[in-house]
Write a protein that holds these residues in place. Structure first.
Motif, PDB file in Angstrom:
ATOM      1  N   GLU A  39       0.815  -1.211   0.000  1.00 53.00           N
ATOM      2  CA  GLU A  39       0.000   0.000   0.000  1.00 53.00           C
ATOM      3  C   GLU A  39       0.851   1.265   0.000  1.00 53.00           C
ATOM      4  O   GLU A  39       0.384   2.328  -0.432  1.00 53.00           O
ATOM      5  N   ALA A  40       2.078   1.167   0.484  1.00 60.01           N
ATOM      6  CA  ALA A  40       2.949   2.348   0.562  1.00 60.01           C
ATOM      7  C   ALA A  40       3.681   2.624  -0.736  1.00 60.01           C
ATOM      8  O   ALA A  40       4.350   3.660  -0.846  1.00 60.01           O
ATOM      9  N   LEU A  41       3.588   1.741  -1.738  1.00 61.78           N
ATOM     10  CA  LEU A  41       4.373   1.847  -2.958  1.00 61.78           C
ATOM     11  C   LEU A  41       3.546   2.351  -4.125  1.00 61.78           C
ATOM     12  O   LEU A  41       2.342   2.086  -4.217  1.00 61.78           O
ATOM     13  N   LEU A  89      -3.839   4.248   6.418  1.00 58.57           N
ATOM     14  CA  LEU A  89      -2.417   3.903   6.406  1.00 58.57           C
ATOM     15  C   LEU A  89      -1.731   4.508   5.190  1.00 58.57           C
ATOM     16  O   LEU A  89      -0.613   5.046   5.309  1.00 58.57           O
ATOM     17  N   ARG A  90      -2.361   4.444   4.024  1.00 59.53           N
ATOM     18  CA  ARG A  90      -1.764   5.043   2.823  1.00 59.53           C
ATOM     19  C   ARG A  90      -1.547   6.537   3.020  1.00 59.53           C
ATOM     20  O   ARG A  90      -0.490   7.082   2.670  1.00 59.53           O
ATOM     21  N   THR A  91      -2.544   7.199   3.582  1.00 65.25           N
ATOM     22  CA  THR A  91      -2.421   8.641   3.820  1.00 65.25           C
ATOM     23  C   THR A  91      -1.310   8.943   4.812  1.00 65.25           C
ATOM     24  O   THR A  91      -0.509   9.881   4.627  1.00 65.25           O
ATOM     25  N   HIS A  92      -1.228   8.160   5.871  1.00 71.32           N
ATOM     26  CA  HIS A  92      -0.224   8.384   6.903  1.00 71.32           C
ATOM     27  C   HIS A  92       1.185   8.209   6.337  1.00 71.32           C
ATOM     28  O   HIS A  92       2.066   9.065   6.574  1.00 71.32           O
ATOM     29  N   LEU A  93       1.422   7.131   5.599  1.00 72.89           N
ATOM     30  CA  LEU A  93       2.759   6.877   5.077  1.00 72.89           C
ATOM     31  C   LEU A  93       3.143   7.890   3.999  1.00 72.89           C
ATOM     32  O   LEU A  93       4.323   8.234   3.854  1.00 72.89           O
ATOM     33  N   ALA A  94       2.157   8.371   3.252  1.00 69.97           N
ATOM     34  CA  ALA A  94       2.452   9.357   2.213  1.00 69.97           C
ATOM     35  C   ALA A  94       2.846  10.709   2.791  1.00 69.97           C
ATOM     36  O   ALA A  94       3.477  11.525   2.109  1.00 69.97           O
ATOM     37  N   THR A  95       2.476  10.958   4.040  1.00 73.93           N
ATOM     38  CA  THR A  95       2.763  12.253   4.663  1.00 73.93           C
ATOM     39  C   THR A  95       3.903  12.196   5.676  1.00 73.93           C
ATOM     40  O   THR A  95       4.092  13.145   6.451  1.00 73.93           O
TER      41      THR A  95
END
Length: 437
Positions: free
Chosen positions: A194-196, A355-361
């Motif tokens: 999800e982070a990629l 989680l995607r939003t958190h890791l992107a920021t």
């Protein structure tokens, strides 16, 4: 432009600290103040520091032996050959033990049959364990777009594509050969996936499939079986050590110290007496098994390091060096993702979206702190089986920059995302149950 005149100063060197993010640790890039807020590095003993430095030196030696132009290295390195040879000797001992045990059971006298039964029991304890596959799997009918991309990557690498894709909540990929038929299972850790970005996901797939080249997976399983056997041998030769370790773990988990309540009585006294009598007889084989285990572990680590660097180079050839580097940098967020996923599983309606939003920021200062901490620890961010992340990034800095040979279209990327929706929902429910929402 940010006005940093009001930013606090470092208490160690007086340098101006970067803008603070309340979600992450404040640290000083100039002098590494508070780079390790838990104090784990400061708590290392001199012996642990020496082992860390020795491990890091071996990893750097493995990096220096890799080609600098991105060309694939040899399928078999000297550490890999030595590890396989030593593992063969250990595994042949297990096979011989099982064979003689069965022969004594069939043809021996009663005393010999007792000895044969004991040998068979030990051989069963030494047997290699079959790896477990995650519960959530996707075959070709359920995820045609994902399998199509995997097939294209395998074709570029000249290896066999995965027969099945499994998905779980680990932060990282894996590759498994669970059965005797050689069916290959590619395991995708959904938090990292999800982070990629789509191109970085291709690099992730390519890196895992590249390990299969030259039958490295089979060699790794052969070596792992030998390491399992040596661990069992050390427990058999010194049972008191493994029992004390279990007691320490039990006391620690229950909130008692290891020197707290102790079991006693006649039974423990008899066990201690038996161990005192048998220790001189078992000391030599125990020492031999322990030294062999350490030697095989060291050879295996060096072999895996060279394999990891070669896999990174293969990922760069398939998905571009930039994509492979971005994928490796994302590994630095393993601990951040674990804490965030636990929190979102308890409170959010869509944990994966949060989680995607958190890791992107995550700010660049936190990513830099994670990289600096990985460098000082001298280990990988996702396990000791891989080289340190900063060394992998250093190796990628020498790779040639070329156009990717496998690049999924936007439609393919959307289709791959849609094929994982059911798995996302199932894993989110599993996590909610696990964390007790």
């Amino acid at each position: 432009m940010h006005d940093n005149s009001d930013d606090p100063l470092c208490p160690e060197c007086g340098a101006q600290l970067p803008p603070a993010d309340p979600r992450f640790t404040v640290w000083c890039p100039a002098c590494d103040w508070n780079v390790d807020p838990t104090g784990a590095l400061a708590a290392l003993t001199p012996t642990e520091r020496a082992r860390r430095d020795e491990r890091l030196a071996r990893q750097e030696q493995a990096l220096e032996r890799m080609p600098r132009d991105g060309a694939p290295g040899p399928s078999w390195s000297a550490p890999a050959c030595a590890a396989t040879a030593l593992a063969t000797v250990v595994n042949l001992i297990t096979i011989a033990l099982a064979g003689t045990g069965v022969w004594l059971l069939v043809t021996g006298t009663w005393p010999q049959r007792v000895l044969g039964a004991l040998e068979v029991a030990v051989a069963v304890a030494l047997r290699p364990r079959r790896p477990r596959i995650p519960q959530r799997t996707l075959d070709r009918a359920e995820a045609p777009a994902l399998h199509a991309v995997i097939d294209r990557v395998a074709t570029e690498l000249g290896t066999v594509p995965a027969h099945l894709v499994a998905v779980d909540a680990r932060f990282g990929p894996a590759y498994s050969l669970p059965g005797p038929r050689g069916r290959r299972v590619l395991i995708l850790g959904l938090p990292l996936w999800e982070a990629l970005a789509p191109d970085q996901r291709v690099a992730l797939i390519a890196g895992e499939l590249a390990h299969d080249a030259g039958r490295r997976r089979v060699s790794a399983r052969w070596t792992a079986a030998a390491l399992t056997s040596l661990t069992v041998w050390t427990d058999l030769f010194r049972p008191g050590r493994s029992r004390q370790a279990r007691q320490d773990a039990l006391y620690t988990g229950a909130g008692f110290s290891a020197t707290g309540p102790q079991t006693g009585g006649t039974a423990s006294g008899l066990v201690a007496l038996v161990e005192m009598i048998t220790w001189p007889l078992l000391a030599i084989p125990d020492c031999a098994a322990g030294r062999t285990h350490r030697l095989l572990t060291g050879l295996s680590v060096r072999s895996r390091a060279q394999s990891a660097y070669a896999a990174d180079a293969a990922a760069a050839r398939v998905a571009s060096a930039e994509s492979a580097e971005g994928m490796v940098r994302a590994l630095l967020l393993a601990e951040t993702a674990a804490f965030a996923l636990e929190r979102f599983s308890r409170s959010a309606d869509d944990a994966w979206r949060e989680l995607r939003t958190h890791l992107a920021t995550v700010p660049e200062t936190e990513r830099a702190r994670r990289l600096r901490l990985s460098e000082r620890q001298g280990s990988a961010t996702t396990g000791d089986s891989l080289p340190p992340t900063h060394l992998r990034l250093r190796a990628m800095g020498h790779l040639p920059h070329a156009e990717p040979t496998v690049a999924p279209s936007p439609e393919e990327a959307d289709a791959m995302d849609a094929e994982l929706d059911a798995v996302r929902q199932a894993l989110a429910e599993d996590l909610r149950t696990y964390y007790g929402k």
